[in-house]
Write an enzyme that holds these catalytic residues in place. Structure first.
Site, short mmCIF file in Angstrom:
data_model
loop_
_atom_site.label_atom_id
_atom_site.label_comp_id
_atom_site.label_asym_id
_atom_site.label_seq_id
_atom_site.Cartn_x
_atom_site.Cartn_y
_atom_site.Cartn_z
N GLU A 198 0.89 -1.27 0.01
CA GLU A 198 -0.02 0.11 -0.01
C GLU A 198 0.89 1.29 -0.17
OE1 GLU A 198 -3.64 -0.38 2.18
OE2 GLU A 198 -4.32 1.48 1.55
N GLU B 114 -2.52 0.14 13.28
CA GLU B 114 -3.70 0.82 12.50
C GLU B 114 -4.95 0.38 12.96
OE1 GLU B 114 -4.10 -1.62 8.82
OE2 GLU B 114 -5.15 0.06 7.92
C1 BGC Z 1 -5.46 3.05 4.54
C2 BGC Z 1 -5.86 4.17 5.35
C3 BGC Z 1 -6.69 4.86 4.53
C4 BGC Z 1 -7.78 4.28 4.15
C5 BGC Z 1 -8.85 4.87 3.35
C6 BGC Z 1 -6.37 2.15 4.13
O1 BGC Z 1 -6.05 1.05 3.24
O2 BGC Z 1 -4.46 2.09 5.16
O3 BGC Z 1 -4.89 4.42 6.37
O4 BGC Z 1 -6.82 6.23 5.02
O5 BGC Z 1 -7.54 2.92 3.30
O6 BGC Z 1 -10.05 4.15 3.73
#
Ligand code: BGC
Length: 933
Positions: free
Chosen positions: A525, A786
């Site tokens: 990501e 997270e």
């Molecule tokens: C990310 C987040 C991001 C989000 C949006 C995720 O996959 O890791 O931090 O803001 O997607 O929904």
């Protein structure tokens, strides 16, 4: 020696030391100041090379041991040579004496600056008594590349197919990729390209400057040496719109006669895997390199060496290099001397030349990525036979340096993970399709030391297989890598768990401020998610100097704006293509506004003003009766509650509109300011009418609903208390646990504090039962997770589909540690007037923070002892502060042992909410009050 004596001694030394400077001919005044002018910077950077802002901005700070010291005026000299500067000749610019207390963002107003010119500069100031300081140490900046029409370099690359033997060499590594992860049998990653040329230096050199860039990543080498300390250059942008170049002074690397220049060119963000690991080549397929080296001889003549058709190219020991997948290096294929003259490159191929590129080529305005720290392993275990797991004790972003000795052809494989399985093996499922594997094949001649150059991983554990024998602790060293954003803050208090929380916040910042503010450093990501960035930016500014970093990223953000005005989900754009999302797109307004508040930067408002207006226009068009529809990610990763998306959407619409109104006023757009203020009022009315009942209950009735409404000032006065009551009730219902995602969380403690519920805010901060910051810390977190339930005792790991252990978003509480616990805030932007308002609680007996603001060092440290509250404060010269001291009455407050009301530089303002308020000038103070709580 007590503090007063120490100050007197320092003053004496300064006076004595300063006498020498009195001989400096000075046409203005002969009084001498104790003020020293420090930290001269240009465009937020120390001695930057290759600036392409026509009128760069200069800044400095002033220091003094005296209280209430100020700058009445300044003089800047800019010269084209060191000699001229030394002799006091500002041949490029002599500002003369300018009556101003400004120390930051002073725009260069001298002669037009041609490309490549080196501008030496210094500054001196007149203090509050009109006494003159000595000059600052000399500093410099250089101007960047000439106009495109005068640039000689061409974009070169090497697109040849791999030789069959090279393909074979790649083959074994592809087994590392699990088919299940990418759905592909084989991972075919093109190897980095090696490019080289030779040039001659005929005469003694005065100066040599290289400008280098790539569509891809480059490592530039001259005569066997790496140029500069930067990694992942030229950085990540939307390459279809702009690409940056770096500038380096290479005079020391050149020698008379023939010189060798080489570059390794890798895919990077341009052509490699980024984002969700199913796709490469987001911006282009074939990387390109650009270099223009300008030599100025001592006799004034010039010579340019540039990338062109005469360069040669090949593939080398790098078999693969990819951010998400890792790097593979076969040391047997090294080509000693390839980056020096005299190397036989007859077997190398021809480069391909690309005429033009789609984007603009501009000077890099940010903070390049560099190695920052090294970490030694704390533990090594043999998880399975021949599989060694190194624990580095800290989750971070970077890579591992390998030290190994063995036979040629031995293949050592390094894999990376944030956490372990119960059996001690590494847990990699949450990395999704990121292979995160580095492979080193030994050349077999003694101790070999290797580091990758074009990849990074997010990890705490390194798994080593194929290592010849049993590795010792020196086999692996962790290399911490991030954008070069200097640490400016520190925080400590009497609660060890909170100290660990603070450390974890700084680690998640280090791990994710890597070229752009990424969400996470480990899985496939690693994108510049805008929501995460806006939630965290205020905390980020307390920890590190992120001014240049965000200056750069805000360009990425504007480049990524949809022509319809919608700011994107991620910047640079690509990969995830959405936009217009509440709390994500609002980064386009909140980040410039934060830069203005923290650094006093009005220019950033001007620069992005039209883009911000377009955003508000977009929100307005896409709302009905000023209510935004339910859309987007909501209160992302909340547990146990679901805040309605339309509440978040309209709340942010109002907030961004209010901030834009403030910013419009700052840059003198008064009509706009009024219009946006009126619009804010209308959205607020619409919000109340649609969502808020008479008893202050807000649709959704979640913690986040109330924090947003309170913090964004969306409620009429009479409903604030009522709403606050509902917030407290919502917290009570969760047995005093938070149930917000990262949108609401950022405002939860601030909103509670505003509403007089400091005790509850401290209770949430200190909790260690699920869900809380303390829960993750109790279970070994060394960075911010997270998700609240990234791992729980009952359920183990969360769904690996989305479970990072290094996401800074929940670390947004850092601003509350600095701003409320230690009590350092900015009042007049750029800390021109500092607020010192420590708010003790949670049973803490001491807390304090130090912060190097754009105006100088600020400190606020308090302790409570035997019913007394003691506060040590440092306020930088040329600023003032409003200090709030918990006290039952103002009269009994002492400063350095004397009644505060009579102390030098201290003006009592009165009592306010059980605090004694004082207005002070710069200097150090120690306040003591009776603390009856
Ligand atoms: C990310 C987040 C991001 C989000 C949006 C995720 O996959 O890791 O931090 O803001 O997607 O929904």
């Amino acid at each position: 020696m007590n503090r007063l004596n120490a100050i007197l001694l320092v003053k004496l030394l300064l006076v004595v030391g300063g006498c020498a400077a009195l001989t400096d001919v000075n046409r203005y005044t002969f009084g001498h100041s104790d003020v020293t002018v420090m930290a001269p910077r240009c465009e937020y950077r120390v001695n930057p090379l290759g600036i392409d802002v026509a009128e760069p901005r200069l800044s400095w700070i002033i220091e003094s041991e005296q209280r209430q010291q100020k700058q009445n005026a300044y003089q800047i000299l800019v010269a084209a040579s060191q000699e001229n500067l030394k002799a006091g000749r500002g041949d490029l610019w002599d500002s003369g004496k300018v009556d101003s207390d400004q120390t930051a963002h002073i725009v260069y107003k001298g002669k037009p600056l041609r490309s490549g010119v080196r501008c030496y500069w210094k500054v001196r100031v007149w203090d509050r008594d009109d006494n003159l300081s000595a000059w600052s140490k000399p500093a410099y900046w250089t101007m960047g590349l000439p106009d495109p029409k005068y640039r000689q370099a061409k974009w070169i690359g090497y697109d040849a197919a791999l030789a069959p033997s090279d393909k074979e060499a790649q083959e074994p590594n592809q087994a590392n990729l699990q088919k299940a992860k990418t759905g592909k049998d084989k991972l075919v990653l093109p190897p980095p390209r090696y490019l080289r040329n030779v040039f001659w230096v005929y005469k003694p050199i005065r100066r040599a400057t290289v400008y280098a860039s790539a569509m891809g990543l480059y490592e530039l080498r001259i005569n066997g040496q790496r140029v500069g300390e930067d990694y992942f250059t030229p950085g990540w942008t939307d390459y279809s719109k702009r690409v940056y170049y770096q500038t380096y002074d290479v005079a020391d690397l050149l020698r008379k006669g023939s010189n060798g220049v080489g570059a390794i060119l890798a895919d990077g963000w341009y052509a490699g895997y980024i984002g969700f690991g199913q796709k490469r080549e987001h911006y282009g397929k074939d990387p390109r390199f650009f270099m223009q080296l300008e030599v100025e001889y001592a006799d004034g003549t010039r010579q340019i060496t540039a990338t062109d058709e005469s360069w040669k190219a090949t593939y080398g020991p790098h078999l693969e290099a990819d951010f998400l997948m890792g790097e593979t290096y076969d040391a047997r294929k090294e080509m000693p001397g390839w980056d020096r003259p005299g190397f036989n490159d007859s077997a190398w191929g021809d480069v391909v030349v690309t005429g033009t590129i789609p984007g603009l080529l501009q000077s890099y305005p940010g903070a390049t990525v560099r190695k920052q720290l090294e970490i030694e392993p704390v533990k090594i275990t043999e998880a399975k036979e021949g599989t060694f797991v190194f624990d580095l004790g800290q989750n971070f972003a970077g890579w591992a340096r390998l030290q190994v000795k063995g036979q040629a052809g031995t293949k050592v494989v390094l894999r990376f993970a944030e956490v372990l399985n119960p059996d001690g093996t590494i847990y990699t499922t949450n990395l999704r399709a990121a292979r995160c594997t580095d492979t080193y094949i030994l050349k077999g001649n003694g101790t070999e030391i290797w580091e990758p150059r074009f990849t990074y991983h997010g990890f705490r554990y390194v798994e080593l297989t194929g290592y010849p024998g049993r590795p010792g602790a020196d086999a692996i060293t962790g290399i911490v890598v991030h954008s070069d954003t200097p640490v400016v803050g520190s925080f400590e208090c009497s609660n060890p768990m909170v100290n660990k929380l603070y450390k974890n916040i700084t680690w998640s910042q280090r791990s994710n401020f890597l070229e752009v503010p990424t969400d996470c450093p480990q899985r496939d990501e690693r994108l510049g998610w805008t929501g995460d960035a806006q939630i965290f930016i205020r905390t980020a500014t307390y920890n590190m100097d992120v001014a240049a970093f965000f200056t750069k990223w805000l360009v990425d953000l504007e480049d990524a704006q949809n022509p319809n005005g919608a700011f994107p989900d991620v910047a640079p754009r690509k990969v995830a293509m959405g936009d217009g999302v509440p709390a994500w797109g609002d980064a386009g307004v909140i980040c410039p506004w934060t830069m203005y508040k923290v650094y006093g930067d009005k220019h950033i408002i001007q620069k992005h003003y039209e883009a911000m207006k377009k955003w508000i226009a977009y929100l307005r068009t896409n709302s009905k009766d000023l209510l935004r529809p339910a859309y987007g990610y909501g209160d992302w990763v909340a547990v146990g509650s679901d805040t309605p998306k339309d509440i978040i959407a309209t709340a942010y619409f109002a907030y961004s509109t209010r901030l834009l109104s403030e910013m419009a006023a700052v840059i003198g757009k008064n009509e706009d300011a009024k219009e946006y203020q009126a619009l804010f009022q209308q959205i607020k009315d619409a919000f109340n009418k649609a969502y808020v009942s008479d008893d202050g209950k807000i649709k959704g009735d979640t913690q986040t609903c109330y924090c947003l409404a309170l913090y964004f000032d969306l409620l009429p006065e009479q409903k604030r208390e009522l709403a606050s009551g509902h917030l407290i009730k919502a917290l009570g219902e969760k047995d005093w646990h938070l149930s917000t995602g990262f949108v609401g969380l950022s405002y939860l403690l601030p909103a509670l504090t505003q509403m007089g519920h400091l005790d509850i805010a401290y209770r949430l901060l200190a909790s260690d039962t699920f869900p809380s910051w303390g829960y993750s810390i109790k279970h070994g977190a060394t960075s911010i997770w997270e998700r609240w339930d990234g791992w729980t005792a009952e359920k183990g790991f969360q769904d690996p589909g989305m479970n990072s252990f290094n996401h800074y978003a929940f670390g947004s509480v850092g601003r509350w540690l600095f701003g409320t616990v230690a009590g350092i805030e900015t009042d007049v932007p750029g800390y021109k007037n500092v607020i010192i308002r420590p708010q003790p609680g949670g049973g803490m007996t001491y807390a304090g923070a130090a912060y190097d603001s754009i105006a100088g060092k600020i400190e606020s440290c308090w302790r409570i002892d035997c019913g007394e509250f003691e506060l040590d404060v440092t306020i930088p010269a040329n600023t003032t502060a409003t200090i709030y001291i918990p006290a039952s009455d103002a009269e009994s407050v002492l400063e350095s042992g004397w009644p505060a009301s009579t102390a030098e530089g201290v003006r009592p303002v009165g009592m306010q909410d059980e605090t004694a308020v004082f207005q002070v000038g710069s200097g150090q103070y120690r306040f003591v009050s009776k603390y009856p709580y």
